[in-house]
Design an enzyme around this catalytic site. Structure first.
Site, PDB file in Angstrom:
ATOM      1  N   GLY A  85       0.857  -1.183   0.000  1.00 43.78           N
ATOM      2  CA  GLY A  85       0.000   0.000   0.000  1.00 43.78           C
ATOM      3  C   GLY A  85       0.890   1.229   0.000  1.00 43.78           C
ATOM      4  CB  SER A 115       4.431  -3.542  -2.316  1.00 43.39           C
ATOM      5  OG  SER A 115       4.342  -2.260  -2.848  1.00 43.39           O
ATOM      6  CB  ALA A 116       4.146  -0.562   1.562  1.00 42.72           C
ATOM      7  CG  HIS A 152       6.103  -2.118  -7.191  1.00 41.62           C
ATOM      8  ND1 HIS A 152       5.276  -3.183  -7.484  1.00 41.62           N
ATOM      9  CD2 HIS A 152       5.785  -1.744  -5.916  1.00 41.62           C
ATOM     10  CE1 HIS A 152       4.491  -3.428  -6.449  1.00 41.62           C
ATOM     11  NE2 HIS A 152       4.791  -2.578  -5.479  1.00 41.62           N
ATOM     12  CD  GLU A 187       5.868  -5.041 -10.165  1.00 38.03           C
ATOM     13  OE1 GLU A 187       6.595  -5.236  -9.159  1.00 38.03           O
ATOM     14  OE2 GLU A 187       4.777  -4.461 -10.100  1.00 38.03           O
TER      15      GLU A 187
END
Length: 229
Positions: A85, A115-116, A152, A187
């Site tokens: 997020g 991710s985060a 990413h 990715e």
């Protein structure tokens, strides 16, 4: 011995595949047989995110935000999964709730981030792509690995009309003021730390070091030197 760490670039594979299908095997190896607490603070709707993550992962995730004292639970957790997020929202909330210090102190906890959540495992969140939608009270993070990651990671597109900085240019700017190596995870890629070993899995990545040209990395590359240099 510090707990193992699994850092995913993303949760949703390209091509419309179901979430986490690209990393099922390594997730099962990393988290199997453990009670896993889900850390949902990178998104606004914690309940919805925790439900989605449990379904997507196929695990009996326990939502940390529903605990009376999330920090106390994190301090003794066997394993955590920190979802993606907005990194600034995530760091703001885990700092405010005392979870940041609890995770730092609980070195034996198996840490998984996407991710985060991957950004939170680093020394700082300085190589995130996210917009600073809230002041997190500092950029220092959990520090489960001593290097930086850019989840990413996107390669420069020579056909793009975009005139802003590419990811590579932003990482070079980071290295104008910092010496910490940065792994740009494309990715589908992840980094798995088991003991004193760090391995790249899933897909390719790029390694950035100050004053040097980026280095292409293939799946299976041993990056253990990053935790001893």
């Amino acid at each position: 011995m510090p707990g193992d760490v699994l850092l995913l670039s993303n949760s949703r594979p390209s091509g419309g595949a179901e979430p986490f299908t690209h990393a099922r095997e390594v997730l099962a190896e990393h988290l199997g047989g453990r009670t896993v607490w889900f850390v949902p603070y990178a998104q606004a709707d914690h309940d919805a995110y925790a439900t989605w993550a449990a379904d997507a992962l196929g695990l009996d995730l326990r939502p940390l935000h529903r605990e009376p004292d999330p920090a106390a639970t994190a301090a003794t957790a066997d394993a955590v999964f920190v979802g993606g997020g907005n990194t600034f929202r995530l760091l703001h909330d885990v700092r405010r709730l005392g979870i940041l210090d609890a995770l730092r102190a609980n070195a034996a906890c198996r840490y998984t981030g996407s991710s985060a959540g991957t950004n939170l495992a680093q020394p700082t969140i300085m190589t995130t792509n996210d917009m600073p939608i809230v002041d997190p009270g500092g950029l220092d993070a959990v520090g489960r690995v001593p290097f930086q990651v850019n989840p990413h990671y996107l390669d420069p597109d020579p056909t793009s009309s975009h005139q802003g900085e590419t990811r590579e240019e932003r990482i070079r700017e980071f290295h104008e003021l910092n010496t910490v190596p940065v792994v740009g995870l494309r990715e589908g890629a992840w980094l798995h730390r088991t003991g004193d070993t760090v391995t790249l899995g899933g897909h390719t990545a790029r390694l950035f070091r100050r004053g040097e040209e980026p280095l292409e990395l293939g799946p299976g590359t041993d990056l253990s030197w990053l935790i001893s240099s």
